[in-house]
Each structure stands twice: as structure tokens, then as C-alpha cells.
Design a protein around this motif. Sequence first.
Motif, short mmCIF file in Angstrom:
data_model
loop_
_atom_site.label_atom_id
_atom_site.label_comp_id
_atom_site.label_asym_id
_atom_site.label_seq_id
_atom_site.Cartn_x
_atom_site.Cartn_y
_atom_site.Cartn_z
N CYS A 45 35.24 90.69 94.90
CA CYS A 45 36.08 89.95 95.83
C CYS A 45 35.22 89.25 96.89
O CYS A 45 35.47 88.10 97.24
N LYS A 46 34.20 89.94 97.39
CA LYS A 46 33.31 89.32 98.38
C LYS A 46 32.60 88.11 97.78
O LYS A 46 32.49 87.06 98.42
N ALA A 47 32.15 88.24 96.55
CA ALA A 47 31.48 87.12 95.88
C ALA A 47 32.45 85.97 95.66
O ALA A 47 32.08 84.79 95.83
N PHE A 48 33.69 86.27 95.30
CA PHE A 48 34.69 85.23 95.08
C PHE A 48 35.01 84.51 96.38
O PHE A 48 35.16 83.29 96.40
N VAL A 49 35.10 85.25 97.49
CA VAL A 49 35.36 84.63 98.79
C VAL A 49 34.22 83.67 99.14
O VAL A 49 34.46 82.55 99.62
N GLN A 50 32.98 84.06 98.89
CA GLN A 50 31.85 83.18 99.16
C GLN A 50 31.89 81.93 98.28
O GLN A 50 31.57 80.83 98.73
N MET A 51 32.30 82.10 97.03
CA MET A 51 32.39 80.95 96.12
C MET A 51 33.48 79.98 96.60
O MET A 51 33.27 78.77 96.62
N VAL A 52 34.63 80.53 97.02
CA VAL A 52 35.71 79.67 97.51
C VAL A 52 35.27 78.98 98.80
O VAL A 52 35.59 77.81 99.02
N GLN A 53 34.51 79.68 99.64
CA GLN A 53 34.00 79.06 100.88
C GLN A 53 33.13 77.85 100.54
O GLN A 53 33.21 76.81 101.18
N GLY A 54 32.30 77.98 99.51
CA GLY A 54 31.49 76.85 99.06
C GLY A 54 32.34 75.69 98.57
O GLY A 54 32.05 74.52 98.85
N GLN A 55 33.42 76.02 97.86
CA GLN A 55 34.31 74.97 97.37
C GLN A 55 35.07 74.30 98.52
O GLN A 55 35.31 73.10 98.49
N VAL A 56 35.41 75.07 99.55
CA VAL A 56 36.06 74.49 100.74
C VAL A 56 35.12 73.51 101.42
O VAL A 56 35.51 72.40 101.81
#
Length: 104
Positions: A45-56
Motif C-alpha cells: 500500500c505504501k508503494a502504491f501511494v508513492q506510485m499514485v503520488q508520481g502520477q498526480v
Amino acid sequence: MNRIKNQRGFTLIEMLIVMLIITVLIAIAIPNVAKQTSAVDEKGCKAFVQMVQGQVESYRMDNKKVPAMTDLVAGGYLKTGETSCPNGDTIDISTEGVVSSRAS
């Protein structure tokens, strides 16, 4: 006929002892695997949040505004099924563009 009588095998007691040892090892291993599963989900979940942050950030550079989760999916920045963490937590994007997760 004499050959068959001289062959030796494992006794019932020896087989039961081996089964007892295997059962004890399995009883020790299964709880440890279950604990690791929850740790893997948290890290995922932490890795997914970081990936979504990059997409944002990528969306913000392309479109000069902070996106909602639907904007990321519609723009092709995220796939349709990628709107929540692997453990089921919900992904939130604040008005400042900060991505966080919360338990659902």
C-alpha cells in the motif's frame, strides 16, 4: 519366498514420530506466514501511494491542475482497477495534491 521375509520397513511407531515432527513444523510455520502477509500488504500500500503520488505530479505537469482519482483513470495515468491499495485501503488525493491512504 525367503527374500520377502528378510525385507525390513518402517514400523508404525517410526512413521507416527515422523508425522508428529512434520505436524509440529507446519504448526510453527503457518502463523509466521500469516504475519508476513499483513506486512506485505502494508508495504504494498505504501508503494502504491508513492506510485499514485508520481502520477498526480505527472498529471499536474501536463494539465496544470490537481487531479481527482477519476481524472487519473480517465487520462490513462492509472488503470481502471488501480484505485485502491492491494489491502483494500482507499486512496485519497488532497486539494494540494498529496496522496494518502485510509482504511476502508
